[in-house]
Design a protein around this motif. Structure first.
Motif, PDB file in Angstrom:
ATOM      1  N   ASN A 219       0.852  -1.188   0.000  1.00 55.85           N
ATOM      2  CA  ASN A 219       0.000   0.000   0.000  1.00 55.85           C
ATOM      3  C   ASN A 219       0.890   1.242   0.000  1.00 55.85           C
ATOM      4  O   ASN A 219       1.028   1.949   0.981  1.00 55.85           O
ATOM      5  N   THR A 220       1.516   1.471  -1.148  1.00 58.13           N
ATOM      6  CA  THR A 220       2.353   2.652  -1.331  1.00 58.13           C
ATOM      7  C   THR A 220       2.277   3.013  -2.809  1.00 58.13           C
ATOM      8  O   THR A 220       1.603   2.345  -3.576  1.00 58.13           O
ATOM      9  N   PHE A 221       2.964   4.086  -3.204  1.00 59.54           N
ATOM     10  CA  PHE A 221       2.980   4.406  -4.629  1.00 59.54           C
ATOM     11  C   PHE A 221       4.414   4.544  -5.114  1.00 59.54           C
ATOM     12  O   PHE A 221       5.318   4.926  -4.365  1.00 59.54           O
ATOM     13  N   GLN A 222       4.607   4.166  -6.369  1.00 62.04           N
ATOM     14  CA  GLN A 222       5.927   4.013  -6.959  1.00 62.04           C
ATOM     15  C   GLN A 222       6.791   5.260  -6.775  1.00 62.04           C
ATOM     16  O   GLN A 222       7.969   5.173  -6.422  1.00 62.04           O
ATOM     17  N   GLU A 223       6.204   6.419  -6.982  1.00 64.24           N
ATOM     18  CA  GLU A 223       6.976   7.667  -6.977  1.00 64.24           C
ATOM     19  C   GLU A 223       7.498   8.025  -5.591  1.00 64.24           C
ATOM     20  O   GLU A 223       8.465   8.777  -5.473  1.00 64.24           O
ATOM     21  N   LEU A 224       6.882   7.517  -4.544  1.00 68.98           N
ATOM     22  CA  LEU A 224       7.307   7.835  -3.179  1.00 68.98           C
ATOM     23  C   LEU A 224       8.506   7.001  -2.753  1.00 68.98           C
ATOM     24  O   LEU A 224       9.388   7.501  -2.048  1.00 68.98           O
ATOM     25  N   GLU A 225       8.550   5.721  -3.190  1.00 72.74           N
ATOM     26  CA  GLU A 225       9.552   4.795  -2.646  1.00 72.74           C
ATOM     27  C   GLU A 225      10.267   3.995  -3.732  1.00 72.74           C
ATOM     28  O   GLU A 225      10.578   2.819  -3.544  1.00 72.74           O
ATOM     29  N   THR A 226      10.552   4.615  -4.837  1.00 76.62           N
ATOM     30  CA  THR A 226      11.149   3.896  -5.964  1.00 76.62           C
ATOM     31  C   THR A 226      12.390   3.079  -5.590  1.00 76.62           C
ATOM     32  O   THR A 226      12.475   1.896  -5.945  1.00 76.62           O
ATOM     33  N   PRO A 227      13.388   3.635  -4.876  1.00 81.96           N
ATOM     34  CA  PRO A 227      14.592   2.840  -4.580  1.00 81.96           C
ATOM     35  C   PRO A 227      14.293   1.577  -3.766  1.00 81.96           C
ATOM     36  O   PRO A 227      14.841   0.504  -4.055  1.00 81.96           O
ATOM     37  N   MET A 228      13.420   1.682  -2.763  1.00 75.65           N
ATOM     38  CA  MET A 228      13.122   0.529  -1.928  1.00 75.65           C
ATOM     39  C   MET A 228      12.294  -0.514  -2.678  1.00 75.65           C
ATOM     40  O   MET A 228      12.466  -1.721  -2.490  1.00 75.65           O
ATOM     41  N   ILE A 229      11.411  -0.055  -3.542  1.00 76.34           N
ATOM     42  CA  ILE A 229      10.618  -0.977  -4.363  1.00 76.34           C
ATOM     43  C   ILE A 229      11.541  -1.752  -5.294  1.00 76.34           C
ATOM     44  O   ILE A 229      11.391  -2.966  -5.483  1.00 76.34           O
TER      45      ILE A 229
END
Length: 481
Positions: A219-229
């Motif tokens: 439950n997150t969005f790509q643009e907020l956590e790109t490196p961790m994703i």
């Protein structure tokens, strides 16, 4: 005519886990015409059904059924504060066989199971019964990545974190991607335990079992956590970032009667009328979530800090929030009188509506992930006071990675509370205000047609349909012999 795909969802029995998983269930029900079985523990099953508008819910989601299994605890067990950890072990021992029995008894075999990342006994059940399983981690991508490094933190001597140690601000260097961000004081609360603690070992085991799932939902969005994703994609072949789920649901089903329907606590909506009478961005919203508890002294320090700031505030105070509360007679009269002039206190607030209200200018929060994501989406800067689980990590991300709030971690005195409230409500931290606006825009973009989260939900639906189609093809082939 083929039967629709059947998805079983199993959340961990706590408000912060049930909410996003129930929203996901509704999105799957709406978007893919799936049959959905949502499995709560008996304790939460009854609480949930008591509070939702069942006829309206059933009309909108006719193929969603609620079922329950025992959690192994007595009805009198508080299931909040420190005792919430009892659920880790009772669900693993008691709920596991009950869940297996429920799956076997269903009239339609599940196409797949979507299980909470800390209910991974469902992975064992799914493997035994030959059912595909997807894991849903209700934490941020950042915290999920950290949980996969607990063993490494032990090996590097970072666990246990000793509270009050002068090295609490030493940076953690053994987690890729977080070398210049995370300090010892920012590690999850379980890292304060000894390495052989059953609770810490429980989380290590859960993370290990999660890797046997075919995919990960966040439950997150790509643009907020790109490196961790990106890091998590080295573990899972597919990662569906689909948040903020609450806003995605509201954008797809406008004015849905299911809005706020995942709460296990009855809401007092009278606070909205009070907010209507306040000036734009003048009110600080205060809520410490559904699980953590405050001591009476902590409660008073926060209250004095709020009153001394001179800013209007809306405070959600659960009946069980204060662990040693002895009634209103222990509250100084000066606080009571001041709060009548400048405050509104309710037992539980409709948080999504509150954060979206034009009168809200800041959020003093426990940094639970749902609250954090809802605040980011609403463009409300935060003051973070974390206590348990992922909250320490979230508060660090808010203040240092995303710069959408201030971190009050490990301190609770009225003068500091007053200062940070003034800083946020008077827009004294320009970087925070600018980043809050930017990330709110990115969150809004992610849920609309063409956005990352909107696309990932569509991909999840299509992937489940593909699993279902393959199952049907295999069954037809078997029947032909």
């Amino acid at each position: 005519m083929d039967i629709a795909p059947h998805v079983v969802l199993l959340p961990f029995p706590a408000q912060g886990h049930i909410k996003p998983m129930l929203i996901l269930a509704q999105l799957l029900c709406h978007g893919g015409s799936f049959n959905i079985t949502f499995v709560n523990t008996e304790y939460n099953h009854h609480r949930l059904l008591k509070l939702i508008d069942q006829p309206a819910f059933s009309r909108l989601f006719p193929t969603l059924q609620f079922m329950s299994i025992p959690d192994g605890l007595s009805p009198e067990h508080p299931r909040a504060g420190p005792s919430v950890v009892d659920l880790f072990f009772s669900t693993s021992s008691v709920s596991k066989p009950e869940f297996r029995n429920l799956i076997v008894s269903l009239s339609q075999e599940p196409t797949c199971i979507i299980a909470d990342g800390i209910m991974s006994f469902a992975v064992d059940v799914a493997d035994e019964l030959g059912i595909p399983v997807i894991t849903f981690r209700t934490y941020s991508a950042t915290c999920t990545w950290i949980y996969f490094h607990l063993q490494k933190l032990i090996q590097n001597g970072e666990i246990p974190v000793l509270q009050g140690n002068e090295d609490m601000d030493t940076q953690i260097s053994c987690i890729p991607g977080l070398e210049n961000v995370l300090r010892r004081r920012d590690l999850p609360s379980i890292c304060k335990l000894e390495a052989d603690s059953p609770i810490l070992q429980f989380y290590i085991t859960q993370a290990s079992k999660m890797t046997r799932a075919s995919a990960l939902i966040l439950n997150t969005f790509q643009e907020l956590e790109t490196p961790m994703i990106t890091h998590l994609q080295s573990i899972f072949p597919t990662v569906y970032t689909s948040g903020p789920l609450h806003s995605l649901l509201n954008s797809i089903i406008v004015d849905s009667p299911s809005k706020n329907s995942s709460s296990l606590i009855e809401m007092d909506e009278s606070c909205i009328k009070w907010l209507d009478a306040q000036h734009p961005k003048s009110v600080l919203y205060v809520s410490f979530g559904s699980v953590i508890v405050l001591s009476h002294d902590q409660f008073l320090e926060f209250w004095y800090g709020l009153v001394n700031s001179g800013k209007p505030f809306l405070w959600a105070i659960r009946p069980d929030l204060i662990v040693d509360y002895n009634g209103p007679n222990n509250i100084p009269e000066e606080l009571k009188w001041a709060s009548k002039e400048m405050g509104c206190i309710v037992s539980w607030a409709p948080q999504e509506d509150v954060l979206a209200h034009q009168s809200i200018g800041g959020f003093l929060t426990h940094s639970g992930w749902n609250s954090t994501l809802e605040s980011i989406y609403s463009g409300v800067p935060m003051i973070c006071w974390p206590m348990i689980a992922d909250q320490q990590v979230n508060s660090r991300c808010v203040s240092e990675m995303w710069k959408v709030g201030l971190d009050l971690k490990d301190t609770c005195d009225r003068s500091t509370v007053e200062k940070l409230v003034r800083d946020v409500m008077e827009n004294k931290v320009e970087e925070v205000m600018a980043s809050t606006v930017k990330n709110a825009r990115l969150a809004h973009d992610s849920i609309h047609e063409g956005g990352s989260s909107h696309g990932n939900i569509k991909k999840l639906v299509q992937d489940i349909i593909s699993i279902h189609s393959r199952k049907i093809a295999v069954n037809k082939e078997i029947m032909s012999f």
